[in-house]
Design an enzyme around this catalytic site. Sequence first.
Site, short mmCIF file in Angstrom:
data_model
loop_
_atom_site.label_atom_id
_atom_site.label_comp_id
_atom_site.label_asym_id
_atom_site.label_seq_id
_atom_site.Cartn_x
_atom_site.Cartn_y
_atom_site.Cartn_z
N ASP A 1 0.85 -1.19 0.00
CA ASP A 1 0.00 0.00 0.00
C ASP A 1 0.89 1.24 0.00
O ASP A 1 1.83 1.34 0.80
CB ASP A 1 -0.91 0.00 1.23
N ASN B 1 -2.69 12.98 -4.09
CA ASN B 1 -3.77 13.43 -4.98
C ASN B 1 -4.27 14.82 -4.60
O ASN B 1 -4.55 15.65 -5.47
CB ASN B 1 -4.93 12.43 -4.93
N HIS C 1 -4.73 14.47 -9.40
CA HIS C 1 -4.90 13.06 -9.72
C HIS C 1 -3.99 12.60 -10.86
O HIS C 1 -3.61 11.43 -10.91
CB HIS C 1 -6.37 12.78 -10.07
N ASP D 1 -1.74 9.38 -10.61
CA ASP D 1 -1.70 8.28 -11.59
C ASP D 1 -0.27 7.99 -12.04
O ASP D 1 0.12 6.83 -12.20
CB ASP D 1 -2.55 8.65 -12.81
N GLU E 1 -4.66 2.46 -4.38
CA GLU E 1 -3.20 2.54 -4.33
C GLU E 1 -2.57 1.27 -3.77
O GLU E 1 -1.42 1.28 -3.34
CB GLU E 1 -2.77 3.74 -3.48
#
Length: 322
Positions: free
Chosen positions: A187, A195, A200, A204, A230
């Site tokens: 994680d 973010n 975002h 990404d 994530e």
Amino acid sequence: MLIPTALHLSVLVLSELCLRFLEERMRDYALLAASSVITFIIVDINVEIGYIIPALFLPVLVSIFYFSARKLIAASLMSLVTLYSLYFFNTSMDISVVGIVALTAMLGAFCLIARGVISRGKEMRQYYIHAAKSNQELLVKNILMDKLAKTDALTELYNHITFHEYLDKLIEHHDTTHMPLQLALIDIDNFKTVNDQFGHRAGDAVLRQVADLVRSQAGMNDFVARYGGEELAVIFTDKSADKSLQILETIRQNIELAVYKELGSRQITVSIGFADYDREGKEKFFIRTDQALYNAKSQGKNRIVLAGEASATGEQSRFAWQ
């Protein structure tokens, strides 16, 4: 018998030399010419009508195998030249003008039939080429659709559904063969703030880079998936738990040391839960790994926690045990 046999052998030797030394586009015509010469020899020695008809048709029959109208025309002309050469120069050939005309008509009819065979052969060839191309395109589309159904579009890792399908099969395989099997859940720490702070698109890009770093360390027999958001999952197979932990530690360090140009100087770290399969079934196996990941997050993040082991005393390794 010796003279025609010697002549036939000479023609065959010359044909072989033509195949070896002529340009490729001329080789087929050399074979047709050789068949015409052999026809002439056969008919010149045996002038009976029973030998003339099949011998004259020999070059035309040979041309059919090439499925080429040009070669058929060449073979037809060669057969006609052979027929009229025999008629005018072989004095022992007792055949009337009507017979020559009839043979010419028969040869013409046979050439028309041969043309139809060639046309039909071309049609069949085009059909099979088109069918093969269509099948190939369909196969490629099926492969692409299968890939789209099994992979995550952003990271190009396997997706959540495929992860569970693969884990089910590997557990069944382990129960049969006792193949080593481990699971790691990875994680990204504080990903929400990435973010929120950088947007975002930057998030990404970070996900793709982290996925590439994980994939680069996984072995050929390992399975890497984006489990959700994530969170990534790695199924290790065919290696010891210690070896899998070494790979995970390399992954953790590489992610921590990597430069993420979208984030400036900010580092990215990951928390990892790890479990060695103990024939407990898929659900318990996953729950143990997920609990280890939770403990890694709660114990300060940027660390690996092993499920079902005693606590570690060595802080330098960045390992912690539940």
